[in-house]
Scaffold this motif. Structure first.
Motif, mmCIF file in Angstrom:
data_model
loop_
_atom_site.group_PDB
_atom_site.id
_atom_site.type_symbol
_atom_site.label_atom_id
_atom_site.label_comp_id
_atom_site.label_asym_id
_atom_site.label_seq_id
_atom_site.Cartn_x
_atom_site.Cartn_y
_atom_site.Cartn_z
ATOM 1 N N PRO A 28 0.833 -1.212 0.000
ATOM 2 C CA PRO A 28 0.000 0.000 0.000
ATOM 3 C C PRO A 28 0.864 1.257 0.000
ATOM 4 O O PRO A 28 1.804 1.365 0.794
ATOM 5 C CB PRO A 28 -0.780 -0.089 1.324
ATOM 6 C CG PRO A 28 -0.444 -1.416 1.933
ATOM 7 C CD PRO A 28 0.846 -1.844 1.327
ATOM 8 N N GLY A 36 12.399 3.845 -1.903
ATOM 9 C CA GLY A 36 11.850 3.221 -0.693
ATOM 10 C C GLY A 36 10.668 2.336 -1.052
ATOM 11 O O GLY A 36 10.603 1.165 -0.653
ATOM 12 N N SER A 39 11.738 -0.755 -3.001
ATOM 13 C CA SER A 39 12.312 -1.844 -2.194
ATOM 14 C C SER A 39 11.201 -2.748 -1.647
ATOM 15 O O SER A 39 11.364 -3.966 -1.553
ATOM 16 C CB SER A 39 13.175 -1.278 -1.050
ATOM 17 O OG SER A 39 12.365 -0.702 -0.042
ATOM 18 N N TYR A 145 3.399 -5.379 2.831
ATOM 19 C CA TYR A 145 4.745 -4.821 3.028
ATOM 20 C C TYR A 145 4.670 -3.357 3.442
ATOM 21 O O TYR A 145 3.998 -2.555 2.783
ATOM 22 C CB TYR A 145 5.551 -4.982 1.732
ATOM 23 C CG TYR A 145 5.721 -6.449 1.398
ATOM 24 C CD1 TYR A 145 6.869 -7.135 1.749
ATOM 25 C CD2 TYR A 145 4.682 -7.158 0.785
ATOM 26 C CE1 TYR A 145 6.998 -8.496 1.487
ATOM 27 C CE2 TYR A 145 4.802 -8.515 0.520
ATOM 28 C CZ TYR A 145 5.960 -9.174 0.877
ATOM 29 O OH TYR A 145 6.081 -10.525 0.629
ATOM 30 N N ASP A 150 8.189 4.532 8.458
ATOM 31 C CA ASP A 150 7.027 4.907 9.259
ATOM 32 C C ASP A 150 6.904 3.884 10.393
ATOM 33 O O ASP A 150 6.015 3.024 10.383
ATOM 34 C CB ASP A 150 5.774 4.923 8.387
ATOM 35 C CG ASP A 150 5.877 5.952 7.275
ATOM 36 O OD1 ASP A 150 5.473 7.097 7.481
ATOM 37 O OD2 ASP A 150 6.407 5.606 6.198
ATOM 38 N N ILE A 176 15.105 3.039 3.289
ATOM 39 C CA ILE A 176 16.005 3.332 2.165
ATOM 40 C C ILE A 176 16.330 4.828 2.209
ATOM 41 O O ILE A 176 15.428 5.658 2.369
ATOM 42 C CB ILE A 176 15.356 2.961 0.816
ATOM 43 C CG1 ILE A 176 14.918 1.493 0.818
ATOM 44 C CG2 ILE A 176 16.304 3.253 -0.349
ATOM 45 C CD1 ILE A 176 16.035 0.479 0.959
HETATM 46 P P1 AMP Z 1 3.783 6.356 1.502
HETATM 47 O O1 AMP Z 1 3.528 6.325 0.033
HETATM 48 O O2 AMP Z 1 4.691 7.455 1.941
HETATM 49 O O3 AMP Z 1 2.522 6.240 2.320
HETATM 50 O O4 AMP Z 1 4.595 5.038 1.813
HETATM 51 C C1 AMP Z 1 4.134 3.768 1.432
HETATM 52 C C2 AMP Z 1 4.984 2.710 2.106
HETATM 53 O O5 AMP Z 1 6.352 2.882 1.721
HETATM 54 C C3 AMP Z 1 4.934 2.810 3.639
HETATM 55 O O6 AMP Z 1 4.887 1.502 4.174
HETATM 56 C C4 AMP Z 1 6.235 3.491 3.957
HETATM 57 O O7 AMP Z 1 6.731 3.174 5.242
HETATM 58 C C5 AMP Z 1 7.143 2.943 2.888
HETATM 59 N N1 AMP Z 1 8.282 3.841 2.694
HETATM 60 C C6 AMP Z 1 8.242 5.175 2.456
HETATM 61 N N2 AMP Z 1 9.483 5.691 2.412
HETATM 62 C C7 AMP Z 1 10.343 4.652 2.628
HETATM 63 C C8 AMP Z 1 11.766 4.533 2.723
HETATM 64 N N3 AMP Z 1 12.561 5.586 2.578
HETATM 65 N N4 AMP Z 1 12.281 3.321 2.963
HETATM 66 C C9 AMP Z 1 11.472 2.241 3.127
HETATM 67 N N5 AMP Z 1 10.136 2.285 3.059
HETATM 68 C C10 AMP Z 1 9.570 3.472 2.814
#
Ligand code: AMP
Length: 282
Positions: A28, A36, A39, A145, A150, A176
């Motif tokens: 999601p 990030g 990954s 995942y 966060d 990341i």
């Molecule tokens: P978001 O789109 O910001 O809501 O993030 C979606 C998913 O990607 C969430 O589970 C975040 O924790 C993960 N995520 C965002 N930035 C990173 C990062 N730098 N490294 C690893 N996971 C990330």
């Protein structure tokens, strides 16, 4: 790669995959993908037959004065990156698909959402847990995942899945970072050059805290003040919070021991950045 904006046809396809014994992984996101996110997608692709990426900027997790309207979006680029990563299905619903008129039902995880980001974003986690529950019910993944970036969100979702017996395995993936240590985030795009330069102080301060603890310091107050001092050395940084908590309860601790999370949120202009560090301290 198939892209769906509505639920019914995607569900039929997922039902077919499931009845053919295929495992489904869900990642999601709110889109504007970076390494990030990639990954997480890579991990899901390596562990599942089918990977679903959801892209949805969920309004209920934004506070009234937050950046819902300006949140960066680039769906075409996201689709390209998803395809390259081997994603099978992208789900990009609209608000009217995700929230029917008279949506009255919300999921709340108590306790774990009171502290850290919950203090400055009081309605945030209710929005997150509600939308993630909806995505779990719509997609019914075997594994989902989330990023350690966060940290509180990952712990809250783990708790929710345990407490509500939701049949999904939560995988938390490492943070990341950019080459200079800044945790990747869609919101980094908001930073101007000067703010971007100063923003590396988050990672640097966490590393400094880690070294102080490795050298034997166990007082949370002392470590917190060192982090505070370090961050305040940057003229544009405004600290939202610096917390040292037990990873199990997310409650503040005085003495640093056991599974410890050091988490912080700092504003640069209108941009609020978060970062964290986990340590197992003997
Ligand atoms: P978001 O789109 O910001 O809501 O993030 C979606 C998913 O990607 C969430 O589970 C975040 O924790 C993960 N995520 C965002 N930035 C990173 C990062 N730098 N490294 C690893 N996971 C990330």
């Amino acid at each position: 790669m198939k892209v769906f904006n509505t639920i019914k046809e995607m569900r039929e396809l997922l039902d077919t995959h499931r009845s053919n014994g295929k495992s489904i992984g869900l990642v999601p996101t709110m889109g504007y993908l970076h390494e990030g996110h990639i990954s997480l997608l890579n991990k899901s692709v390596s562990e599942n037959d089918i990977t679903v990426l959801s892209i949805y900027v969920n309004p209920t997790q934004f506070g009234p004065t937050e950046d819902l309207d300006s949140y960066p979006r680039d769906i075409e680029n996201d689709k390209r990156l998803a395809e390259n990563a081997g994603v099978d299905i992208v789900f990009i619903p609209s608000d009217s698909i995700m929230y029917l008129e008279n949506h009255f039902t919300y999921v709340n995880v108590n306790n774990l959402t009171a502290n850290l980001c919950g203090s400055s974003r009081p309605t945030h986690f209710q929005g997150v847990t509600t939308i993630v529950t909806k995505l779990f019910n719509i997609i019914q993944p075997k594994k989902a995942y989330f990023g350690q970036k966060d940290a509180q969100q990952a712990l809250v979702i783990n708790r929710m899945v345990k407490d509500l017996n939701i049949p999904v395995e939560i995988i938390t993936c490492p943070i990341i970072r950019e080459k200079d240590g800044l945790a990747m985030s869609s919101r980094n795009k908001y930073l101007n050059q000067e703010e971007r330069g100063q923003a590396t102080i988050l990672f640097q301060s966490l590393q400094m805290a880690k070294n102080i603890i490795i050298d034997g310091e166990r007082s949370a107050d002392i470590v917190k003040s060192s982090i505070q001092q370090s961050i305040n050395s940057k003229s544009l940084a405004k600290i939202d919070y610096i917390s040292i908590v037990s990873e199990n309860t997310l409650e503040d601790i005085d003495k640093i021991e056991g599974n410890t999370l050091i988490a912080l949120a700092v504003r640069f202009g209108n941009t609020r950045l978060i970062d964290n560090l986990r340590m197992e301290v003997n």
